[in-house]
Design a protein around this motif. Sequence first.
Motif, PDB file in Angstrom:
ATOM      1  N   SER A 297      -4.134  -0.920  10.115  1.00  0.00           N
ATOM      2  CA  SER A 297      -5.360  -1.221   9.382  1.00  0.00           C
ATOM      3  C   SER A 297      -5.123  -1.165   7.878  1.00  0.00           C
ATOM      4  O   SER A 297      -5.795  -1.871   7.115  1.00  0.00           O
ATOM      5  N   VAL A 298      -4.143  -0.359   7.457  1.00  0.00           N
ATOM      6  CA  VAL A 298      -3.851  -0.259   6.026  1.00  0.00           C
ATOM      7  C   VAL A 298      -3.310  -1.596   5.516  1.00  0.00           C
ATOM      8  O   VAL A 298      -3.733  -2.104   4.464  1.00  0.00           O
ATOM      9  N   LEU A 299      -2.364  -2.207   6.250  1.00  0.00           N
ATOM     10  CA  LEU A 299      -1.835  -3.516   5.846  1.00  0.00           C
ATOM     11  C   LEU A 299      -2.882  -4.614   5.964  1.00  0.00           C
ATOM     12  O   LEU A 299      -2.931  -5.530   5.123  1.00  0.00           O
ATOM     13  N   ASP A 300      -3.723  -4.579   7.006  1.00  0.00           N
ATOM     14  CA  ASP A 300      -4.773  -5.605   7.173  1.00  0.00           C
ATOM     15  C   ASP A 300      -5.738  -5.580   5.991  1.00  0.00           C
ATOM     16  O   ASP A 300      -6.073  -6.621   5.419  1.00  0.00           O
ATOM     17  N   GLN A 301      -6.173  -4.396   5.602  1.00  0.00           N
ATOM     18  CA  GLN A 301      -7.104  -4.297   4.483  1.00  0.00           C
ATOM     19  C   GLN A 301      -6.434  -4.712   3.172  1.00  0.00           C
ATOM     20  O   GLN A 301      -7.056  -5.365   2.323  1.00  0.00           O
TER      21      GLN A 301
ATOM     22  N   PRO B 243       0.824  -1.200   0.000  1.00  0.00           N
ATOM     23  CA  PRO B 243       0.000   0.000   0.000  1.00  0.00           C
ATOM     24  C   PRO B 243       0.873   1.271   0.000  1.00  0.00           C
ATOM     25  O   PRO B 243       1.869   1.345   0.715  1.00  0.00           O
ATOM     26  N   SER B 244       0.502   2.256  -0.798  1.00  0.00           N
ATOM     27  CA  SER B 244       1.297   3.482  -0.910  1.00  0.00           C
ATOM     28  C   SER B 244       1.345   4.231   0.414  1.00  0.00           C
ATOM     29  O   SER B 244       2.385   4.798   0.800  1.00  0.00           O
ATOM     30  N   ARG B 245       0.311   4.248   1.140  1.00  0.00           N
ATOM     31  CA  ARG B 245       0.305   4.933   2.451  1.00  0.00           C
ATOM     32  C   ARG B 245       1.270   4.263   3.397  1.00  0.00           C
ATOM     33  O   ARG B 245       1.990   4.940   4.157  1.00  0.00           O
ATOM     34  N   ALA B 246       1.260   2.888   3.399  1.00  0.00           N
ATOM     35  CA  ALA B 246       2.194   2.179   4.284  1.00  0.00           C
ATOM     36  C   ALA B 246       3.636   2.435   3.862  1.00  0.00           C
ATOM     37  O   ALA B 246       4.546   2.513   4.707  1.00  0.00           O
ATOM     38  N   LEU B 247       3.891   2.637   2.526  1.00  0.00           N
ATOM     39  CA  LEU B 247       5.240   2.979   2.079  1.00  0.00           C
ATOM     40  C   LEU B 247       5.644   4.344   2.580  1.00  0.00           C
ATOM     41  O   LEU B 247       6.789   4.553   3.034  1.00  0.00           O
ATOM     42  N   ARG B 248       4.776   5.320   2.507  1.00  0.00           N
ATOM     43  CA  ARG B 248       5.091   6.661   2.966  1.00  0.00           C
ATOM     44  C   ARG B 248       5.362   6.658   4.474  1.00  0.00           C
ATOM     45  O   ARG B 248       6.245   7.377   4.962  1.00  0.00           O
ATOM     46  N   GLU B 249       4.570   5.877   5.186  1.00  0.00           N
ATOM     47  CA  GLU B 249       4.722   5.861   6.647  1.00  0.00           C
ATOM     48  C   GLU B 249       5.743   4.816   7.079  1.00  0.00           C
ATOM     49  O   GLU B 249       6.016   4.702   8.277  1.00  0.00           O
ATOM     50  N   GLU B 250       6.265   4.087   6.102  1.00  0.00           N
ATOM     51  CA  GLU B 250       7.270   3.048   6.366  1.00  0.00           C
ATOM     52  C   GLU B 250       6.766   2.066   7.446  1.00  0.00           C
ATOM     53  O   GLU B 250       7.415   1.781   8.449  1.00  0.00           O
TER      54      GLU B 250
ATOM     55  N   TYR C 273       4.471  -8.092   5.089  1.00  0.00           N
ATOM     56  CA  TYR C 273       4.844  -6.886   4.327  1.00  0.00           C
ATOM     57  C   TYR C 273       6.170  -6.363   4.921  1.00  0.00           C
ATOM     58  O   TYR C 273       6.222  -5.997   6.114  1.00  0.00           O
ATOM     59  N   ARG C 274       7.238  -6.293   4.036  1.00  0.00           N
ATOM     60  CA  ARG C 274       8.553  -5.778   4.479  1.00  0.00           C
ATOM     61  C   ARG C 274       9.079  -4.778   3.410  1.00  0.00           C
ATOM     62  O   ARG C 274       8.930  -4.991   2.207  1.00  0.00           O
ATOM     63  N   LEU C 275       9.668  -3.770   3.923  1.00  0.00           N
ATOM     64  CA  LEU C 275      10.276  -2.743   3.030  1.00  0.00           C
ATOM     65  C   LEU C 275      11.650  -3.238   2.578  1.00  0.00           C
ATOM     66  O   LEU C 275      12.417  -3.776   3.382  1.00  0.00           O
ATOM     67  N   ASN C 276      12.040  -2.982   1.316  1.00  0.00           N
ATOM     68  CA  ASN C 276      13.360  -3.370   0.829  1.00  0.00           C
ATOM     69  C   ASN C 276      14.402  -2.379   1.310  1.00  0.00           C
ATOM     70  O   ASN C 276      14.180  -1.204   1.371  1.00  0.00           O
TER      71      ASN C 276
END
Length: 224
Positions: free
Chosen positions: A184-188, A148-155, A221-224
């Motif tokens: 909730s962003v990752l859960d959805q 999710p783009s929001r989760a990327l921005r918020e890391e 979900y993991r960031l590179n």
Amino acid sequence: MAYVDQGMTGSKATSLIISIAIVAGIGLAMVIGLAVDAVKKEIERVTTVDVTEEEPPPPEEEPPPPEEVPDTAPPPPVAPPPPINISPAPPDIQVQDTIPPPAPPARIIPPPAPAAPPAPPPAPPSQARGATTKNERRWASRISNDYPSRALREEVEGTVGVRVTVGANGRATSCNVTSSSGSSVLDQAACRGMQRYSRFNPALDDAGNPTTGSYSTRITYRLN
């Protein structure tokens, strides 16, 4: 008359007639005398019988006076006593010095048991099984890379536990979060990716027909 006229004179004839008349008269007198004697005897017999006086009849006895009936009611009838049965003398009791052994018990043979019904034919082996994944590595990678783009921005990182309902066509029809990642962003995003990309072999019933099943997994979900 011709003889009288020829052989006799008138005086002789007259004498003969007179003689005959006399004889006839004497006979008639004798007959009448006998008849009169008989009638007299009969009259005397009848008179003797009639003259005898009859004895007067005995005086009639007066009827006895009627019995006086007492006013009191007659005593009630008394039933005779019941007959007494006299039983005969009891038979003599015979005493045996030795007691004979008891008779053996009767042997009762039970009837044969009814034949058991034939066993039903064995049921065919069940073909039921749960839903299994199809090409799981491919679609799981697509879900993880669809960050999710929001989760990327918020890391934001995390792991989401999900449970999906798998239809008879092998597609996920619904999704529930069983273990939240804290976001909730990752859960959805995890449930959305499961319904979009996941593929399954559908569950089977006992006869091997496709049916509704379920499947549980975890998406990381993991960031590179």
